[in-house]
Design a protein around this motif. Sequence first.
Motif, PDB file in Angstrom:
ATOM      1  N   GLN A  45       0.832  -1.198   0.000  1.00  0.00           N
ATOM      2  CA  GLN A  45       0.000   0.000   0.000  1.00  0.00           C
ATOM      3  C   GLN A  45       0.870   1.253   0.000  1.00  0.00           C
ATOM      4  O   GLN A  45       2.001   1.215   0.498  1.00  0.00           O
ATOM      5  N   ASP A  46       0.346   2.347  -0.548  1.00  0.00           N
ATOM      6  CA  ASP A  46       1.030   3.636  -0.477  1.00  0.00           C
ATOM      7  C   ASP A  46       0.973   4.164   0.954  1.00  0.00           C
ATOM      8  O   ASP A  46       0.102   3.772   1.735  1.00  0.00           O
ATOM      9  N   GLY A  47       1.848   5.116   1.271  1.00  0.00           N
ATOM     10  CA  GLY A  47       1.909   5.670   2.616  1.00  0.00           C
ATOM     11  C   GLY A  47       0.675   6.415   3.059  1.00  0.00           C
ATOM     12  O   GLY A  47       0.440   6.574   4.257  1.00  0.00           O
ATOM     13  N   ASP A  48      -0.138   6.854   2.116  1.00  0.00           N
ATOM     14  CA  ASP A  48      -1.356   7.574   2.499  1.00  0.00           C
ATOM     15  C   ASP A  48      -2.606   6.704   2.365  1.00  0.00           C
ATOM     16  O   ASP A  48      -3.725   7.191   2.458  1.00  0.00           O
ATOM     17  N   GLY A  49      -2.415   5.401   2.189  1.00  0.00           N
ATOM     18  CA  GLY A  49      -3.542   4.486   2.036  1.00  0.00           C
ATOM     19  C   GLY A  49      -3.928   3.801   3.335  1.00  0.00           C
ATOM     20  O   GLY A  49      -3.385   4.071   4.400  1.00  0.00           O
ATOM     21  N   THR A  50      -4.897   2.901   3.225  1.00  0.00           N
ATOM     22  CA  THR A  50      -5.420   2.158   4.369  1.00  0.00           C
ATOM     23  C   THR A  50      -5.189   0.669   4.166  1.00  0.00           C
ATOM     24  O   THR A  50      -5.325   0.155   3.063  1.00  0.00           O
ATOM     25  N   VAL A  51      -4.838  -0.008   5.257  1.00  0.00           N
ATOM     26  CA  VAL A  51      -4.652  -1.458   5.251  1.00  0.00           C
ATOM     27  C   VAL A  51      -5.710  -2.057   6.175  1.00  0.00           C
ATOM     28  O   VAL A  51      -5.924  -1.561   7.287  1.00  0.00           O
ATOM     29  N   THR A  52      -6.372  -3.109   5.717  1.00  0.00           N
ATOM     30  CA  THR A  52      -7.409  -3.770   6.508  1.00  0.00           C
ATOM     31  C   THR A  52      -6.875  -5.089   7.051  1.00  0.00           C
ATOM     32  O   THR A  52      -6.373  -5.924   6.308  1.00  0.00           O
ATOM     33  N   VAL A  53      -6.979  -5.244   8.362  1.00  0.00           N
ATOM     34  CA  VAL A  53      -6.566  -6.473   9.045  1.00  0.00           C
ATOM     35  C   VAL A  53      -7.834  -7.161   9.538  1.00  0.00           C
ATOM     36  O   VAL A  53      -8.654  -6.538  10.226  1.00  0.00           O
ATOM     37  N   SER A  54      -8.010  -8.427   9.169  1.00  0.00           N
ATOM     38  CA  SER A  54      -9.168  -9.170   9.669  1.00  0.00           C
ATOM     39  C   SER A  54      -8.730 -10.571  10.077  1.00  0.00           C
ATOM     40  O   SER A  54      -7.758 -11.118   9.546  1.00  0.00           O
ATOM     41  N   PHE A  55      -9.464 -11.130  11.014  1.00  0.00           N
ATOM     42  CA  PHE A  55      -9.157 -12.468  11.535  1.00  0.00           C
ATOM     43  C   PHE A  55     -10.396 -12.987  12.251  1.00  0.00           C
ATOM     44  O   PHE A  55     -11.351 -12.235  12.494  1.00  0.00           O
ATOM     45  N   THR A  56     -10.387 -14.263  12.569  1.00  0.00           N
ATOM     46  CA  THR A  56     -11.517 -14.859  13.276  1.00  0.00           C
ATOM     47  C   THR A  56     -11.111 -15.218  14.702  1.00  0.00           C
ATOM     48  O   THR A  56      -9.939 -15.497  14.986  1.00  0.00           O
ATOM     49  N   VAL A  57     -12.113 -15.184  15.571  1.00  0.00           N
ATOM     50  CA  VAL A  57     -11.968 -15.634  16.956  1.00  0.00           C
ATOM     51  C   VAL A  57     -13.086 -16.633  17.196  1.00  0.00           C
ATOM     52  O   VAL A  57     -14.250 -16.335  16.939  1.00  0.00           O
ATOM     53  N   THR A  58     -12.730 -17.822  17.684  1.00  0.00           N
ATOM     54  CA  THR A  58     -13.701 -18.881  17.939  1.00  0.00           C
ATOM     55  C   THR A  58     -13.675 -19.272  19.413  1.00  0.00           C
ATOM     56  O   THR A  58     -12.591 -19.468  19.980  1.00  0.00           O
ATOM     57  N   PHE A 145       2.815  -6.459   6.061  1.00  0.00           N
ATOM     58  CA  PHE A 145       2.437  -5.709   4.868  1.00  0.00           C
ATOM     59  C   PHE A 145       3.549  -4.723   4.600  1.00  0.00           C
ATOM     60  O   PHE A 145       4.403  -4.474   5.446  1.00  0.00           O
ATOM     61  N   GLU A 146       3.543  -4.174   3.391  1.00  0.00           N
ATOM     62  CA  GLU A 146       4.599  -3.258   2.986  1.00  0.00           C
ATOM     63  C   GLU A 146       4.006  -1.925   2.547  1.00  0.00           C
ATOM     64  O   GLU A 146       3.026  -1.884   1.809  1.00  0.00           O
ATOM     65  N   ILE A 147       4.621  -0.854   3.016  1.00  0.00           N
ATOM     66  CA  ILE A 147       4.297   0.484   2.546  1.00  0.00           C
ATOM     67  C   ILE A 147       5.303   0.783   1.441  1.00  0.00           C
ATOM     68  O   ILE A 147       6.516   0.724   1.665  1.00  0.00           O
ATOM     69  N   THR A 148       4.806   1.077   0.243  1.00  0.00           N
ATOM     70  CA  THR A 148       5.680   1.187  -0.931  1.00  0.00           C
ATOM     71  C   THR A 148       6.249   2.576  -1.161  1.00  0.00           C
ATOM     72  O   THR A 148       7.225   2.727  -1.892  1.00  0.00           O
ATOM     73  N   GLY A 149       5.653   3.598  -0.577  1.00  0.00           N
ATOM     74  CA  GLY A 149       6.163   4.952  -0.767  1.00  0.00           C
ATOM     75  C   GLY A 149       5.935   5.794   0.463  1.00  0.00           C
ATOM     76  O   GLY A 149       4.890   5.714   1.096  1.00  0.00           O
ATOM     77  N   THR A 150       6.916   6.599   0.820  1.00  0.00           N
ATOM     78  CA  THR A 150       6.797   7.468   1.989  1.00  0.00           C
ATOM     79  C   THR A 150       5.807   8.591   1.723  1.00  0.00           C
ATOM     80  O   THR A 150       5.797   9.182   0.647  1.00  0.00           O
ATOM     81  N   ALA A 151       4.964   8.866   2.698  1.00  0.00           N
ATOM     82  CA  ALA A 151       4.021   9.992   2.625  1.00  0.00           C
ATOM     83  C   ALA A 151       4.287  10.895   3.824  1.00  0.00           C
ATOM     84  O   ALA A 151       4.455  10.402   4.941  1.00  0.00           O
ATOM     85  N   THR A 152       4.356  12.207   3.593  1.00  0.00           N
ATOM     86  CA  THR A 152       4.558  13.148   4.685  1.00  0.00           C
ATOM     87  C   THR A 152       3.320  14.000   4.872  1.00  0.00           C
ATOM     88  O   THR A 152       2.569  14.259   3.923  1.00  0.00           O
ATOM     89  N   PHE A 153       3.118  14.431   6.109  1.00  0.00           N
ATOM     90  CA  PHE A 153       1.934  15.192   6.478  1.00  0.00           C
ATOM     91  C   PHE A 153       2.391  16.384   7.316  1.00  0.00           C
ATOM     92  O   PHE A 153       3.287  16.259   8.141  1.00  0.00           O
TER      93      PHE A 153
END
Length: 158
Positions: A45-58, A145-153
């Motif tokens: 993902q780019d540095g200004d994007g969002t990554v979704t983490v999901s998993f199950t709990v039983t 996961f990998e961030i492919t480009g630096t984003a500054t704010f």
Amino acid sequence: RGSQAGEARWVGVRTRVNGALYPFGHGLSYTTFEYGGLRIEPARQDGDGTVTVSFTVTNTGDRAGAEVPQVYIRDVVSSVTTYDTQLRGFDRVHLEPGETATVTVELGPDDLMILDRAMRWAVEAGRFEVLVGASSEDIRLRGVFEITGTATFGSPPH
């Protein structure tokens, strides 16, 4: 008199606690839980994007119970010193015996950014490790996961 001062210093050493008495998120339950199905999307993902983490709990026990799964991140290589791991999300799930729930946590720039060497808020390019567990010391799932480009704010996004 000199020995009293030495004794006072020694008392502090004998009574201090090295490390946490209980890890963050520590708790007791009358049932057991199994974690699985970790998904991290997208894997890049780019540095200004969002990554979704999901998993199950039983709930694998024979009683109903509540679990508080936690999502931590670790910046594998950073230009500045950062914390080893950082809590970035959690949820409370109530499950009957045999029931499974899917937990989803969104990781955005505000979850990944650091104050870089130039004193700018930035999400630096590189690998991030995701750790999912019942507490900070009971990690059940790992992924990257990998961030492919630096984003500054100019300031942290809200």
